[in-house]
Design an enzyme around this catalytic site. Sequence first.
Site, PDB file in Angstrom:
ATOM      1  N   ASP A 284      -8.384   2.789  -7.782  1.00 54.90           N
ATOM      2  CA  ASP A 284      -8.709   1.551  -6.770  1.00 54.90           C
ATOM      3  C   ASP A 284      -8.559   0.194  -6.906  1.00 54.90           C
ATOM      4  O   ASP A 284      -8.856  -0.291  -8.725  1.00 54.90           O
ATOM      5  CB  ASP A 284     -10.373   2.311  -7.224  1.00 54.90           C
ATOM      6  CG  ASP A 284     -11.069   1.274  -6.485  1.00 54.90           C
ATOM      7  OD1 ASP A 284     -11.027   1.621  -4.833  1.00 54.90           O
ATOM      8  OD2 ASP A 284     -12.421   0.692  -6.645  1.00 54.90           O
TER       9      ASP A 284
ATOM     10  N   GLU B 161      -3.992   1.916  -4.790  1.00 56.64           N
ATOM     11  CA  GLU B 161      -4.657   0.925  -3.240  1.00 56.64           C
ATOM     12  C   GLU B 161      -4.144  -0.204  -3.508  1.00 56.64           C
ATOM     13  O   GLU B 161      -5.118  -1.272  -4.375  1.00 56.64           O
ATOM     14  CB  GLU B 161      -6.100   1.183  -3.447  1.00 56.64           C
ATOM     15  CG  GLU B 161      -6.420   0.173  -2.271  1.00 56.64           C
ATOM     16  CD  GLU B 161      -8.237   0.282  -2.183  1.00 56.64           C
ATOM     17  OE1 GLU B 161      -8.338   0.361  -1.697  1.00 56.64           O
ATOM     18  OE2 GLU B 161      -8.631   0.528  -3.492  1.00 56.64           O
TER      19      GLU B 161
END
Length: 700
Positions: free
Chosen positions: A353, A390
């Site tokens: 993330d 990401e």
Amino acid sequence: MPSATVTCASTTRGVSADVLEGAAAPLGATVVDGGVNFSVFSKHATAIELLLFDTVDDGRAARVVPLDPATHRDYHYWHAWVAGVTPGQIYGYRVHGPSDPDRGQRFDSGKLLLDPYGRGVVVPKAYNRAAARSHGDNTAVAMKSVVVDPTAYDWGGDRRPRHPSSRTIVYEMHVRGFTMHPGSGVPGARRGTYAGLVDKIPYLQELGITAVELLPVFQFDALDCPAGHVNYWGYAPVSFFAPHRAYSSRQDPLGPVDEFRDMVKAFHRAGIEVILDVVYNHTAEGDDTGPTLCFRGFENVAYYVLDHDRARYSNYTGTGNTLNANNPVVRRMILDSLRYWVSEMHVDGFRFDLASILSRDSSGHPLPNPPVLWDIESDPMLADTTLIAEAWDAAGLYQVGSFIGDAWKEWNGRFRDDLRSFVRGEEGLVPRLADRLLGSPEIYGHKQREAEASVNFVTCHDGFTLNDLVSYNEKHNEANGECNRDGANDNRSWNCGVEGPTDDPAIEALRNRLVKNCLTVTLLSLGVPMILMGDEVRRTQGGNNNAYCQDDETSWFDWTLLKRHADVHRFTQLLIARRLLRDVTVEQQRISLTQLLREAKTAWHGTRLWQPDWHPSSRSLAFGADVRRAGLKMHLIMNAYWEPLEFELPALDGDRTWRRWIDTSLESPRDIVPWETAPVFADAAYQAGPRSVVVLWSRL
């Protein structure tokens, strides 16, 4: 084994006969020699107490073990070996030191702290996040750590599937949300748990999924959320080693660890890999007004990126704080965490993330060669794991196509944006869409990366579902309690003429077509495709594009949709089966359709052969491929225009004819058919319906 590095010193330096000096390594709580070695890091602490509890709800410790800096400290590591402690023991720490926020020091001896390396966490019934912010003792209402012996588990010959990237279909899903709906058929006690996922493995197998990507399963603070809501997604970690307790159907202290491993083992037996969405960019301790739960109370200046005034936190994550990932201590913790989940929990990969955070230094500046990212990439224990970035953060750092290293795959945000824009009929997208179909060489070609560096998706947990993408022009996040200010405003969505649900059959047919268009392009493009949980049955969130705090039917998989949208489910299933060549011989199954397409002789066309229309006003494109290794020709037609368009078809040799595999403008079951039963199409041109995708094939 972890205990190999632990040696228990004699009692000459211990505080009692059953408490010895212990060892600094390994960090955390390690079962060894009839007891447990405890070790934590803190540079500026003046004293530390280890507290042992009988139950999670205890307000007082059954035993307090003081760690004297003269006896139980080496360098900045505090440690002790305690006899008779066994797995399942509940514990925590009190850390004494200077409280001087202006210098970055936030020690608070009134707060019970989790072990940063704790393998298990328990949560009292009266857990109170606010109590970790206020002055005073919070012991009775604080989360506590649990001693875990990770070696005490029978993996039963577990073997990781190790699918090649070219044969990977990722399914992004939420552990709780997948089975919580009453229609799931999962027994009540197992709904919303790791065990519940095991019950639904046959569904994923039948769909054709080869890898699940689980939203955060590290223990998180469900109360890190606006009042009246819960943190449903889980992007609020308090531990990087412990599985989230609320996802376990077992109530005993060790239950979540074993139930998680039971789940992984079951997935592997079904040939499905397990990828974890990991959050190494921030914690649930929030900003300078946030609670002291763990890291802040041990060594605030090491664990977090601080502003120049040191009393405040740099916020590159949008959550209040930023983990200081390239600090040596934090780097080691991240690597140790990843190794633990691979070696002891048998997971197959990680999606990071806001991974660009990991490229920032202690001042928040991006580094050209971030140590932690190179550590992860070059670690031999992680050599055969999937690493997905990401590649952006919440402060504007966008690294899609330029993320560091050679092994990383990336969530391709440009694929998402370009496909959304093309499908809703925007101008100027044809050249970009052509690049996305081929694995985005415009983005990744400069690094000579394979197409599978691109993880292709059109929806994910963050944003509209695929159904809502074609049902809403605007976000509808009022239920989140932030006056609809939260969530992205740029969704590149289209409601097809009516905002939200409708009984108009024409609009429903159009929405179905656009959903199938997105699925077709995503699953036939070069790269690794990712599908969001429930998109295969048009799951809706009622237009909420930021459902992070909605632990209800807004976010759950509604299993009644499997019947209502059976045609979309069937479409997805047949599309995946052909991508993976599941209807061919076992030997051929070692490759995939897209792998064959990468080797093919290709050509671009428009409505006329050999004349692709790259003009800004164009909304159509055709793509031809001679797949000689498989002895077939394919012709892909994409018409995002709102009127039918006629596309010339390449002539075929001899008595060969085109066969229609997919035409999203047709009603089910004609929209997609099993490959070998595709009907013959003998005309020299194909009329593609408005806003449709067509795939034809023939033998060479």
